[in-house]
Design a protein around this motif. Sequence first.
Motif, short mmCIF file in Angstrom:
data_model
loop_
_atom_site.label_atom_id
_atom_site.label_comp_id
_atom_site.label_asym_id
_atom_site.label_seq_id
_atom_site.Cartn_x
_atom_site.Cartn_y
_atom_site.Cartn_z
N PRO A 1 6.32 7.60 17.13
CA PRO A 1 5.84 7.20 18.46
C PRO A 1 4.56 7.96 18.78
CG PRO A 1 7.72 8.70 18.64
CD PRO A 1 7.56 8.38 17.19
N ALA A 2 3.57 7.26 19.29
CA ALA A 2 2.28 7.89 19.59
C ALA A 2 1.56 7.10 20.66
CB ALA A 2 1.42 7.98 18.33
N ASP A 3 0.99 7.81 21.61
CA ASP A 3 0.12 7.21 22.62
C ASP A 3 -1.35 7.31 22.23
OD1 ASP A 3 2.08 6.55 24.89
OD2 ASP A 3 2.56 8.65 24.45
N PHE A 4 -1.67 8.34 21.43
CA PHE A 4 -3.03 8.54 20.91
C PHE A 4 -2.90 9.06 19.49
CE2 PHE A 4 -2.83 10.29 25.31
CZ PHE A 4 -3.41 9.23 25.99
N ILE A 5 -3.83 8.67 18.63
CA ILE A 5 -3.84 9.14 17.24
C ILE A 5 -5.26 9.54 16.89
CG2 ILE A 5 -3.46 8.52 14.82
CD1 ILE A 5 -1.49 6.36 15.84
N SER A 6 -5.41 10.68 16.23
CA SER A 6 -6.72 11.08 15.71
C SER A 6 -6.56 11.51 14.26
CB SER A 6 -7.35 12.19 16.55
OG SER A 6 -6.47 13.29 16.71
N LEU A 7 -7.57 11.20 13.47
CA LEU A 7 -7.58 11.50 12.03
C LEU A 7 -8.89 12.18 11.70
CD1 LEU A 7 -6.43 7.95 10.81
CD2 LEU A 7 -4.96 9.94 11.24
N LYS A 8 -8.82 13.44 11.30
CA LYS A 8 -10.03 14.18 10.94
C LYS A 8 -10.10 14.24 9.42
CE LYS A 8 -12.56 18.36 12.13
NZ LYS A 8 -12.89 18.68 10.72
N LEU A 9 -11.00 13.45 8.85
CA LEU A 9 -10.97 13.15 7.42
C LEU A 9 -12.22 13.62 6.71
CD1 LEU A 9 -9.74 9.44 7.73
CD2 LEU A 9 -8.33 11.51 7.42
N GLY A 10 -12.06 13.99 5.44
CA GLY A 10 -13.21 14.15 4.56
C GLY A 10 -13.40 15.50 3.90
N ILE A 11 -13.19 16.60 4.61
CA ILE A 11 -13.57 17.90 4.05
C ILE A 11 -12.75 18.26 2.82
CG2 ILE A 11 -12.06 19.15 5.66
CD1 ILE A 11 -15.49 20.42 4.48
N ASN A 12 -11.44 17.95 2.81
CA ASN A 12 -10.63 18.31 1.65
C ASN A 12 -10.99 17.48 0.42
OD1 ASN A 12 -7.61 19.01 3.58
ND2 ASN A 12 -9.27 20.38 2.98
N VAL A 13 -11.36 16.24 0.66
CA VAL A 13 -11.76 15.38 -0.46
C VAL A 13 -13.01 15.94 -1.14
CG1 VAL A 13 -12.55 13.07 -1.07
CG2 VAL A 13 -10.70 13.35 0.60
N VAL A 14 -13.94 16.46 -0.33
CA VAL A 14 -15.15 17.07 -0.90
C VAL A 14 -14.82 18.40 -1.56
CG1 VAL A 14 -17.40 18.06 -0.34
CG2 VAL A 14 -16.70 15.90 0.71
N ASN A 15 -14.10 19.26 -0.85
CA ASN A 15 -13.83 20.60 -1.39
C ASN A 15 -12.99 20.56 -2.66
OD1 ASN A 15 -15.31 21.80 0.60
ND2 ASN A 15 -13.55 22.37 1.86
N GLY A 16 -12.11 19.57 -2.76
CA GLY A 16 -11.33 19.42 -3.98
C GLY A 16 -12.02 18.60 -5.04
N ASP A 17 -13.13 17.95 -4.68
CA ASP A 17 -13.85 17.06 -5.59
C ASP A 17 -12.88 16.05 -6.20
OD1 ASP A 17 -16.10 16.05 -6.89
OD2 ASP A 17 -15.82 17.35 -8.64
N THR A 18 -12.07 15.43 -5.32
CA THR A 18 -10.98 14.57 -5.79
C THR A 18 -11.32 13.10 -5.81
OG1 THR A 18 -10.08 14.51 -3.53
CG2 THR A 18 -9.19 16.18 -5.03
N MET A 19 -12.43 12.69 -5.21
CA MET A 19 -12.78 11.27 -5.16
C MET A 19 -14.28 11.08 -5.27
SD MET A 19 -10.46 9.66 -2.08
CE MET A 19 -8.67 9.73 -2.10
N ARG A 20 -14.66 9.86 -5.58
CA ARG A 20 -16.03 9.40 -5.48
C ARG A 20 -16.08 8.34 -4.38
NH1 ARG A 20 -16.37 13.35 -7.96
NH2 ARG A 20 -17.49 13.79 -9.90
N VAL A 21 -17.27 7.90 -4.03
CA VAL A 21 -17.42 6.90 -2.97
C VAL A 21 -16.55 5.69 -3.26
CG1 VAL A 21 -19.02 5.31 -1.85
CG2 VAL A 21 -19.73 7.66 -2.31
N ARG A 22 -16.53 5.25 -4.52
CA ARG A 22 -15.79 4.05 -4.89
C ARG A 22 -14.31 4.15 -4.53
NH1 ARG A 22 -12.69 0.84 -5.49
NH2 ARG A 22 -12.50 -0.87 -7.00
N ALA A 23 -13.71 5.31 -4.67
CA ALA A 23 -12.30 5.49 -4.33
C ALA A 23 -12.10 5.87 -2.87
CB ALA A 23 -11.68 6.56 -5.23
N PHE A 24 -13.04 6.62 -2.32
CA PHE A 24 -12.86 7.15 -0.96
C PHE A 24 -12.84 6.04 0.08
CE2 PHE A 24 -14.90 8.73 2.99
CZ PHE A 24 -13.91 9.62 3.39
N GLU A 25 -13.81 5.15 0.04
CA GLU A 25 -13.90 4.15 1.11
C GLU A 25 -12.70 3.21 1.13
OE1 GLU A 25 -17.76 2.34 1.28
OE2 GLU A 25 -18.72 4.24 1.89
#
Length: 385
Positions: free
Chosen positions: A228-252
């Motif tokens: 249940p949620a009235d508001f949702i926020s998603l702060k995305l991106g920093i871990n993907v960069v710091n872990g070097d786990t994706m490229r643009v092709r997979a990230f988007e």
Amino acid sequence: MAFADVPLLDGPVVIRGALDLERTEAGLRPRRLPSWTRPQIPSPFCELVVAMPSGVRMVFATEATGLELDVLTTKTLDSTGEPNSGGVFELVVDGVPGERVATPDGNVLALDTSGVKPPEITPGEPATVRFGPLPPGRKEVEIWLPQSAPVELIALRADGPVRPPQPDPRPRWVHHGSSISHCMEADNPLGTWPVVAARAADVNVLNLGLAGNAMLDPFTARTIRDLPADFISLKLGINVVNGDTMRVRAFEPAVHGFLDTVREGHPETPLLVISPILCPIVEDRPGPTFDDIEDGVVRFRSIGDPAGLAAGALSLSVIRESLHRIVGVRSATDPNLHYLDGRELFGESDVADLPDALHPNAAGYRRMGERFAAYAFAAGGPFAR
């Protein structure tokens, strides 16, 4: 009045901010993802941060003037080889912050976050956290658990009657992010920026900030979908960069998939996508990042090659462009989807409060929370009521 045991299960105590209470040999361990996710947790590091109770609190009404909580904590070794402080337990009475008690020693965990070495735990002993004297009379009490140390709850005792709390009528805000939402560097549980913002806006927050593990994992998306949620926020991106786990092709496509899953359960809920805050070491170069000790101070650095950006590697600048574009495309048919550049919460003017080159300090987190509340919950903001 003598202290009497208060049941932790099927009694008056409500544990808010946790989605699972794992039974252990010692007691009950609050976890911030549901039990069905356990087989899908990809690493001991991810399991560790899921069990760190950022935003988790025990809530009840009582006439007691003294409280005793038996716990077994787990502190982790930091980069210097010393156990971290584990933070503090914090008491709130009728909404007013009160006593703080240092997290006692217990287990000590040596964890290689790269996964090369298996985790090693040195067993410790349970300890008692005491609060008091509390004000006389009936009151609503919250015991906020430390955000940077897993806690096994063993027993609660009170020297007065304990009753269930009043239901929380406030809107529920579900937030997911990285260590910069988990906020291990905050100096108290109420100092994490999601809690600062929630208290300023008078909403009930569930903090799914998972240090090092905001990786667009499907089990996290399904968890948010089903809450249940009235508001949702998603702060995305920093871990993907710091872990070097994706490229643009997979990230988007992964971002699209995450949003699709959340929208299955919340087709019209206000949903805010937040890009990374300022982090100079990876603004214009990819990860991976590592921490080093320089003159006794832990600092992060990137070893990524900027030349890799031409081949689809991710920097924070690339991440922000991608998230802004994705939200722009989707918001044409999803008017309740919004985007916020994370540098509005922590930017160039704040770098003095980035001591390890990656994470804000306690003052930086408080400022982030104040800015988020002033933006998101104000009139005209994405979470305006």
